[in-house]
Write an enzyme that holds these catalytic residues in place. Structure first.
Site, PDB file in Angstrom:
ATOM      1  N   HIS A 155       0.825  -1.221   0.000  1.00 30.21           N
ATOM      2  CA  HIS A 155       0.000   0.000   0.000  1.00 30.21           C
ATOM      3  C   HIS A 155       0.858   1.270   0.000  1.00 30.21           C
ATOM      4  O   HIS A 155       1.962   1.257  -0.500  1.00 30.21           O
ATOM      5  CB  HIS A 155      -0.984  -0.035   1.176  1.00 30.21           C
ATOM      6  CG  HIS A 155      -1.681  -1.368   1.271  1.00 30.21           C
ATOM      7  ND1 HIS A 155      -2.779  -1.678   0.514  1.00 30.21           N
ATOM      8  CD2 HIS A 155      -1.380  -2.497   1.976  1.00 30.21           C
ATOM      9  CE1 HIS A 155      -3.140  -2.928   0.778  1.00 30.21           C
ATOM     10  NE2 HIS A 155      -2.310  -3.451   1.650  1.00 30.21           N
ATOM     11  N   GLU A 168      -2.175   0.277   8.073  1.00 33.90           N
ATOM     12  CA  GLU A 168      -1.285  -0.768   7.556  1.00 33.90           C
ATOM     13  C   GLU A 168      -0.079  -0.183   6.829  1.00 33.90           C
ATOM     14  O   GLU A 168       1.047  -0.635   7.002  1.00 33.90           O
ATOM     15  CB  GLU A 168      -2.072  -1.686   6.615  1.00 33.90           C
ATOM     16  CG  GLU A 168      -1.207  -2.758   5.968  1.00 33.90           C
ATOM     17  CD  GLU A 168      -1.961  -3.623   4.974  1.00 33.90           C
ATOM     18  OE1 GLU A 168      -3.164  -3.390   4.768  1.00 33.90           O
ATOM     19  OE2 GLU A 168      -1.336  -4.531   4.402  1.00 33.90           O
ATOM     20  N   HIS A 205       2.791  -6.995   4.662  1.00 30.31           N
ATOM     21  CA  HIS A 205       1.457  -6.436   4.883  1.00 30.31           C
ATOM     22  C   HIS A 205       1.024  -6.642   6.331  1.00 30.31           C
ATOM     23  O   HIS A 205       1.669  -7.354   7.090  1.00 30.31           O
ATOM     24  CB  HIS A 205       0.438  -7.130   3.966  1.00 30.31           C
ATOM     25  CG  HIS A 205       0.557  -6.726   2.533  1.00 30.31           C
ATOM     26  ND1 HIS A 205      -0.377  -5.957   1.901  1.00 30.31           N
ATOM     27  CD2 HIS A 205       1.535  -6.977   1.620  1.00 30.31           C
ATOM     28  CE1 HIS A 205       0.009  -5.753   0.647  1.00 30.31           C
ATOM     29  NE2 HIS A 205       1.165  -6.362   0.448  1.00 30.31           N
ATOM     30  N   GLU A 225       1.813 -11.528   6.268  1.00 23.88           N
ATOM     31  CA  GLU A 225       0.815 -10.767   7.033  1.00 23.88           C
ATOM     32  C   GLU A 225       1.284 -10.745   8.479  1.00 23.88           C
ATOM     33  O   GLU A 225       1.266 -11.751   9.176  1.00 23.88           O
ATOM     34  CB  GLU A 225      -0.571 -11.417   6.931  1.00 23.88           C
ATOM     35  CG  GLU A 225      -1.190 -11.328   5.540  1.00 23.88           C
ATOM     36  CD  GLU A 225      -1.765  -9.949   5.199  1.00 23.88           C
ATOM     37  OE1 GLU A 225      -1.593  -9.010   6.011  1.00 23.88           O
ATOM     38  OE2 GLU A 225      -2.376  -9.823   4.122  1.00 23.88           O
TER      39      GLU A 225
HETATM   40 ZN   LIG Z   1      -2.194  -5.243   2.669  1.00 21.91          ZN
END
Ligand SMILES: [Zn+2]
Length: 505
Positions: A335, A350, A403, A467
């Site tokens: 992102h 995030e 992420h 993640e």
């Molecule tokens: Zn993400």
């Protein structure tokens, strides 16, 4: 958002209408629109227009009408790209409202406040891909203006998404793939704004308007030392020649190698030695050269260029050392910029969490002799395609996208770590996941999973997506909000990568 409007294929009405007066006709259209059943869609009507031109206009756009309203926004062009469509508007920033029909047989993109350019209204747009049977552009009304783009879809068509890029374009593309690329300068390329040679000719400095991702090697054709800068355009025109006869540099030249790659070539004088490349902030790099003592140091194409060394730093003792040949690893913080990624408890974003973790991972890897290329080093908007293109272009050995997770609805009880791969990244994913679980044994282990993420499918090297916990999780968000814990997370990820590298040698 604007209230939902039931769809009506306007071209049908236009063709059947024999009403002489446009305003009356428009009024009738409005009434028909409001009374039309919501489930009506192109496939429910057997009577389709035979001539494609008739698909593209209902209200005849009028140049004078557009000129009269100074604030009007105009839909000027629809560009059909490999990845999707780009709606080009001029005037004020266009809002849009994308709505699929409930049976998914069509999608409409309404542009309130936008008039249709007469030129575009006359054009025929052939799509012939993504299961799009027809693309219609119509102006629904003129006061206030409203333009609608409709995609009629067959059963194979994907879901569609749209995004405004803030500079007059609305990008429309299938879900699960990268948005269409804009022209240079709008797609996240940095500009190389200047190249300078110090007074004694021993230092070449390259200045850009964004973070510089580069590799270095000898150019066989010119015998020059070459810095290849990725995702960049050359705004500096020219070349530099040596300031005096003692200069270790004979000349410096810049060139745009392809639309996204810049090369800066530096020809050393006989006997000159290439020194370190240093990063002065993230928008400037300098190459140091020195006059060598003997001509035997003359560079040639077979020489492996000296490798810039990372700044000396305390090495975490728990991280294994990786000697031997140098690896290149792309670290991809997810992102950024207008895309915050997941937003969690306390507004934790995030994009911020993963940038911090990624920078720390990069630092540890560099301390262990790995060349790290980061897809972004600041809070910038970056599509998916440039990330994977960068990894493929630098021929990276590994790609690690970082992420943080989120779960819909208020479910703070959902916490944990997981790592994704698509094909060749499975083993690497296992190493990273194990390492994170070792360091964070209170975090639930959600395991290693296969997923069709874009960045995993479009990279040509082992690629994983990590993640690092849920920003929406009660427990995870505390960890992710804490810089010290983020450092531990980075160390765990780096250790996983380095263990994988060590075991594969
Ligand atoms: Zn993400």
């Amino acid at each position: 958002m604007i209230p939902p409007t039931p769809y009506l294929p306007m071209s049908q009405l236009a063709r059947k209408s024999h009403l002489p007066h446009r305003n009356l006709w428009l009024g009738l259209l409005g009434a028909l629109l409001l009374s039309s059943p919501a489930h009506a869609h192109p496939h429910s009507l057997s009577d389709r227009p035979e001539r494609p031109e008739q698909d593209y206009s209902t209200v005849e756009p009028d140049d004078r009408a557009i000129a009269a309203t100074g604030a009007a926004t105009l839909l000027e062009d629809i560009e059909i790209k490999d990845e999707g469509f780009i709606l080009h508007t001029r005037g004020q920033q266009a809002q849009f409202d994308l709505k699929p029909s409930s049976d998914r047989s069509w999608v409409s993109i309404d542009l309130p406040g936008v008039s249709l350019s007469p030129e575009l209204a006359r054009r025929t747009l052939n799509v012939e891909r993504w299961g799009v049977e027809r693309l219609q552009v119509i102006q629904l009304s003129s006061t206030p203006p409203m333009t609608r783009v409709t995609l009629s879809l067959d059963e194979s068509a994907p879901n569609w998404q749209a995004r405004s890029n803030g500079s007059g374009q609305v990008l429309v593309w299938p879900e699960g793939s990268a948005p269409p690329n804009l022209a240079r300068g709008q797609s996240g390329l940095i500009r190389i704004e200047g190249v300078e040679l110090s007074e004694d000719g021993s230092r070449v400095t390259i200045k850009a308007d964004g973070p510089i991702a580069y590799t270095s090697n000898w150019d066989r054709h010119t015998s020059a030392y070459m810095l290849t800068i990725y995702s960049a355009e050359l705004a500096w025109q020219g070349s530099l020649t040596r300031p005096n006869s003692d200069s270790p540099v004979l000349w410096v030249r810049g060139s745009q190698e392809d639309p996204e790659t810049v090369a800066i070539r530096i020809l050393p004088a006989a006997g000159a030695q290439i020194g370190n490349i240093t990063q002065n902030g993230d928008r400037e790099i300098s190459l140091q050269l020195s006059r060598g003592p003997t001509p035997s140091n003359l560079p040639n194409a077979n020489n492996r260029p000296p490798i810039p060394t990372a700044p000396p730093a305390e090495k975490p003792s728990s991280v294994p050392q990786v000697p031997q040949t140098r690896l290149a690893i792309v670290i991809d913080p997810g992102h950024g910029g207008r895309d915050p990624g997941a937003v969690g408890i306390g507004g934790l974003q995030e994009k911020d969490v993963v940038l911090d973790i990624s920078e720390k991972v990069a630092q540890i890897l560099e301390q262990n002799g790995v060349t790290v290329v980061m897809t972004r080093q600041d809070d910038r908007t970056l599509d998916l395609a440039p990330r994977t293109q960068l990894a493929n272009r630098v021929n990276a050995d590994l790609f690690v996208s970082i992420h943080a997770n989120a779960v819909a609805g208020k479910r703070p009880e959902v916490n944990g770590l997981e790592t994704f791969y698509y094909s060749s990244g499975r083993e690497l994913a296992g190493y990273i996941q194990n390492s994170m679980i070792q360091s964070f044994n209170t975090m639930p282990n959600r395991g290693v999973k296969q997923a069709r993420f874009y960045v995993l499918r479009h990279t040509r090297m082992p690629a994983v997506l990590v993640e690092t916990g849920f920003v929406t999780g009660r427990d995870d968000s505390r960890i992710l909000a804490d810089p010290a814990q983020r450092s531990r997370m980075a160390e765990a990820i780096a250790r996983g990568i380095l263990n994988y590298v060590r075991d594969r040698r």
